[in-house]
Design a protein around this motif. Structure first.
Motif, short mmCIF file in Angstrom:
data_model
loop_
_atom_site.label_atom_id
_atom_site.label_comp_id
_atom_site.label_asym_id
_atom_site.label_seq_id
_atom_site.Cartn_x
_atom_site.Cartn_y
_atom_site.Cartn_z
N ASP A 110 0.82 -1.14 -0.03
CA ASP A 110 0.02 0.11 -0.02
C ASP A 110 0.96 1.18 -0.10
O ASP A 110 1.90 1.37 0.60
CB ASP A 110 -0.89 0.14 1.27
N ASP A 111 0.52 2.22 -0.79
CA ASP A 111 1.07 3.76 -0.69
C ASP A 111 0.22 4.59 0.24
O ASP A 111 -1.00 4.43 -0.04
CB ASP A 111 1.33 4.32 -2.07
N HIS A 112 0.88 5.36 0.73
CA HIS A 112 0.37 6.50 1.56
C HIS A 112 0.97 7.97 1.30
O HIS A 112 2.24 7.83 1.17
CB HIS A 112 0.31 6.34 3.05
N LEU A 113 0.26 8.82 1.27
CA LEU A 113 0.74 10.16 1.07
C LEU A 113 1.08 10.99 2.36
O LEU A 113 0.24 11.28 3.05
CB LEU A 113 -0.17 11.28 0.12
N PHE A 114 2.41 11.40 2.51
CA PHE A 114 2.82 12.40 3.46
C PHE A 114 2.08 13.91 3.22
O PHE A 114 2.52 14.41 2.35
CB PHE A 114 4.11 12.15 3.97
N GLY A 115 1.18 14.09 3.72
CA GLY A 115 0.33 15.37 3.55
C GLY A 115 0.31 16.47 4.13
O GLY A 115 0.05 17.44 3.67
N ALA A 116 0.70 16.30 5.57
CA ALA A 116 0.91 17.44 6.29
C ALA A 116 1.74 17.23 7.34
O ALA A 116 1.84 15.96 7.74
CB ALA A 116 -0.65 18.01 6.85
N GLN A 117 2.57 18.29 7.77
CA GLN A 117 3.34 18.21 9.06
C GLN A 117 3.09 19.14 10.07
O GLN A 117 2.70 20.20 9.91
CB GLN A 117 4.67 18.53 8.68
N PHE A 118 2.79 18.52 11.26
CA PHE A 118 2.36 19.19 12.39
C PHE A 118 3.52 19.32 13.42
O PHE A 118 4.24 18.56 13.65
CB PHE A 118 0.97 18.84 13.18
N ARG A 119 3.66 20.45 14.09
CA ARG A 119 4.72 20.68 15.22
C ARG A 119 4.28 21.53 16.24
O ARG A 119 3.41 22.42 16.15
CB ARG A 119 5.69 21.58 14.47
N ALA A 120 4.80 21.08 17.46
CA ALA A 120 4.32 21.82 18.63
C ALA A 120 5.08 21.52 19.63
O ALA A 120 5.95 20.58 19.74
CB ALA A 120 2.84 21.23 19.10
N LYS A 121 5.09 22.26 20.77
CA LYS A 121 5.86 22.14 22.07
C LYS A 121 5.08 21.90 23.08
O LYS A 121 4.11 22.50 23.31
CB LYS A 121 6.67 23.56 22.29
N LEU A 122 5.25 20.62 23.90
CA LEU A 122 4.43 20.26 24.84
C LEU A 122 5.19 20.65 26.07
O LEU A 122 6.28 20.05 26.43
CB LEU A 122 4.20 18.73 24.80
N LYS A 123 4.62 21.32 27.12
CA LYS A 123 4.81 21.40 28.51
C LYS A 123 4.34 20.43 29.33
O LYS A 123 3.48 19.48 28.96
CB LYS A 123 4.57 22.74 28.93
N VAL A 124 4.93 19.91 30.39
CA VAL A 124 4.73 19.04 31.15
C VAL A 124 3.24 19.12 31.73
O VAL A 124 2.67 20.46 32.35
CB VAL A 124 5.64 18.96 32.48
N GLY A 125 2.44 18.09 31.62
CA GLY A 125 0.78 18.40 31.89
C GLY A 125 0.12 18.96 30.81
O GLY A 125 -1.10 18.85 31.06
N GLU A 126 0.71 19.22 29.69
CA GLU A 126 -0.10 19.80 28.71
C GLU A 126 -0.49 18.92 27.65
O GLU A 126 0.16 17.65 27.51
CB GLU A 126 0.47 20.95 27.89
N SER A 127 -1.40 19.16 26.71
CA SER A 127 -1.82 18.05 25.74
C SER A 127 -2.13 19.06 24.39
O SER A 127 -2.27 20.20 24.34
CB SER A 127 -3.36 17.60 25.83
#
Length: 685
Positions: free
Chosen positions: A224-241
């Motif tokens: 099967d082939d899949h498309l890498f369609g978007a890149q998300f980036r974030a910084k997580l502090k302890v206790g955060e979501s």
């Protein structure tokens, strides 16, 4: 938040073993036919594994949209790739399963805990009820400092049965507020990848030749082939979501915490309803009981129909089945009545009643202008039993008055004759069904022109159901102050004629009698157990005991009954190979989990020992850990160790275990053999 079931926790010793972690699969659903599913290892082993398989024409039109999110976390100066991928080259890269410290189910919500040096990262997957929306939430509960997380979203757009070989396929991926909008091609339904907490950048790179080991085992296309369609980036502090939302709804809510709490509250309501109604969920109850109540809900879907806008139906099994008449009627009492949801049962019965034609219940519903298919003899007969159990649980005479003309018409059509030579034989009152090249009973495997288990003639379970349908109709007629004489006369004749099924030499029932070119089929199959477990048995007490004893000796396994006894011609003890090999074994020895419920009830009827009858469910706690986590498989190998196969979650397996368990948990008076005049009171779920 509902308390976690400790039975469904898996530690590092399990999650860190790729073979074991890939053999356990999770499932979340949305109540309209869509789902997300995968393995404990975090990768894809089937073409059906992904984070958003949307039902674009609920509850069908299932379309594979989002394969996964490849996570990379940077914490404490180290980098951790948490995804797990198999490739056609044989490589496994990355190997994120090695970082899984624990996997568990919170209700139906899969939750991973990753150990990343001194930090811990939790990942949860849930779906919104009634919408094609998946929430993937990441939380950093522990750590020496913040962590950076990068997520690569792998997207697709294909029928969920298919595979993608992308070639030069170009999708359109556009930035929108909080994420991206994906349009796979002109006319495709747009879908969205969004996050409030993370930045998002569109991408367009194909990941080619993903390897799907289970599809290779099944003899199907395993690339099967899949498309890498978007890149998300974030910084997580302890206790955060942070939450990534995958959806076909542009206006979908993006708050992951609220979505998680809504799901938890919904599941708590399901458990409370079952406790208040029928199921004895208490401190001493087995751990699996609550879990199966939640599993039951995964099969119930909305099915909007012209005459029934609030219609409901039942998905037969995940990952690949749709809603079928036979499966729906068998599963209905356990999925709805035993779990305290009679209104859902009513909607299902009314939905199918609208499509009864020539006395037959459709085996599937029409889609987008299509016509229903009427190719089953037993779906209609199980409809009578579902209606009987509904009335026994509710005493709803209003709905009964609406359904009775439908039921009476179905009896009349079967007496006079309908499709596929289905008719009552006037000489003995028994029901005959079938013709060359068709398979009308639940043992319906067919390979090209080869009908694997031809059962044309008078099948034993069909006639047990026919007798009960006649008795039920007579009972309903008396209740509604209508004439019941004709139904009673037909029932008396059929009960007397049923003795033709008795095989004195083997002290059990023939599976089929009066079969063209065969006569009477003496193969030992489990279908005769229904002649004991149904409310009205046409067998003598001595015959009932003989059937139960022989089935226990030669067909019973910890997870259900074999479809054919070992030693019989054609017996196959393993369900393996490509489609032809598997179909050839489907009803030739393969164990069916749904039959465990009828067997336990039949055993109780004969022996009156509730404790012993309950003991037949002792392996359920193991079964919900073996394959589809928190649910029950469709089938198992006929030979030890009875490996689970087929669908990871099957409606009638879950339904029949719940129905039988709830019935056996009562004081037994509803099983009284003296109450045959009121079939609604002899086997209430």
């Amino acid at each position: 938040m509902k308390q976690v079931n400790p039975t469904l926790e898996f530690g590092r010793e399990f999650c860190g073993n790729l073979a074991l972690a890939e053999s356990r699969e999770w499932l979340v659903t949305n109540g309209i036919g869509g789902y997300a599913s995968g393995t404990i290892a975090g990768g894809m082993a089937r073409r059906y594994h992904g984070l958003l398989i949307a039902a674009l024409e609920p509850p069908v039109g299932r379309t594979y949209l989002v394969a996964g999110l490849d996570e990379t976390v940077r914490s404490g100066g180290e980098e951790f790739a948490l995804a797990t991928h198999r490739w056609a080259s044989g490589a496994v890269e990355p190997r994120g399963f090695q970082y899984i410290d624990k996997f568990r189910l919170d209700g139906t919500m899969p939750t991973w805990t990753y150990a990343l040096a001194g930090a811990r990262l939790e990942k949860r997957v849930s779906m919104q009820q009634g919408a094609n929306t998946t929430y993937v939430q990441y939380t950093l509960p522990h750590g020496a400092g913040p962590a950076e997380i990068e997520l690569k979203a792998l997207v697709n757009y294909r029928d969920f049965h298919a595979s993608t070989h992308a070639g030069d396929w170009q999708m359109r991926i556009d930035e929108v507020e909080h994420g991206v909008r994906v349009v796979a091609f002109d006319g495709a339904v747009p879908f969205y990848l969004k996050s409030v907490q993370a930045s998002c950048v569109p991408q367009h790179t194909w990941y080619r030749d993903c390897f799907l080991p289970v599809e290779r085992e099944r003899g199907l296309d395993y690339h099967d082939d899949h498309l890498f369609g978007a890149q998300f980036r974030a910084k997580l502090k302890v206790g955060e979501s942070i939450t990534i939302v995958l959806t076909t709804e542009d206006s979908a809510a993006l708050d992951g915490d609220s979505a998680r709490w809504r799901r938890a509250a919904y599941e708590t309501e399901l458990v409370n309803a079952s406790h208040q109604r029928n199921l004895p969920i208490a401190a001493e109850s087995p751990d699996w009981l609550t879990q199966l109540v939640l599993a039951a809900d995964q099969f119930i879907v909305k099915r909007t129909l012209p005459a029934e806008p609030e219609g409901r139906s039942v998905i037969a099994g995940y990952h690949w089945f749709a809603d079928w008449g036979r499966d729906t009627m068998i599963a209905l009492p356990g999925l709805t009545l035993a779990t305290g949801r009679p209104n859902v049962a009513r909607r299902i019965l009314l939905s199918f009643a609208r499509y009864v034609d020539a006395g037959m219940v459709p085996n599937n519903f029409p889609n987008a202008g299509g016509k229903p298919e009427y190719n089953t003899v037993d779906a209609g007969l199980w409809y009578f039993e579902a209606a009987r159990q509904y009335f026994a649980a509710t005493a709803d005479t209003h709905t009964l008055q609406e359904l009775f003309p439908v039921l009476a018409g179905m009896v009349d059509a079967h007496v006079k004759g309908t499709r596929y030579q289905i008719h009552m034989d006037p000489s003995d009152g028994l029901l005959y069904a079938g013709e060359a090249g068709v398979q009308l009973t639940w043992m319906d495997a067919k390979i090209g022109d080869w009908v694997v288990t031809p059962r044309t003639g008078k099948a034993v379970e069909i006639n047990a159901l026919w007798i009960n349908a006649l008795e039920t109709t007579a009972f309903f007629a008396r209740l509604l102050k209508k004439s019941s004489e004709l139904y009673e006369a037909f029932a008396r004749q059929a009960r007397s004629g049923f003795q033709k099924f008795w095989n004195e030499q083997q002290a059990c029932c023939y599976d089929v009698i009066d079969s063209p070119g065969i006569g009477n089929d003496a193969k030992l199959r489990p279908n005769q157990i229904l002649a004991v477990s149904l409310p009205v048995s046409p067998l003598t007490p001595e015959q009932q005991k003989a059937v139960v004893d022989l089935c226990a000796q030669r067909l019973l396994t910890p997870y259900g009954l074999r479809s054919l006894a070992p030693g019989e011609p054609g017996y196959q003890g393993q369900y393996l190979g490509g489609p032809r090999e598997r179909d050839a074994a489907y009803h030739q020895g393969t164990v069916w989990g749904w039959l465990l419920g009828p067997f336990a009830l039949a055993h109780f009827r004969v022996y009156g020992n509730g404790e012993m009858a309950m003991s037949f469910f002792d392996a359920i706690g193991a079964a919900i850990r073996m394959y589809g986590i928190g649910t029950l498989a469709e089938i198992f190998d006929g030979d030890p160790p009875f490996t689970p196969r087929g669908c990871i979650a099957q409606a009638w397996t879950v339904g029949e275990v719940l129905r039988a368990f709830s019935q056996l948990a009562r004081d037994g008076k509803m099983m009284s053999k003296d109450q045959t005049d009121q079939p609604g009171e002899t086997a209430t779920p």
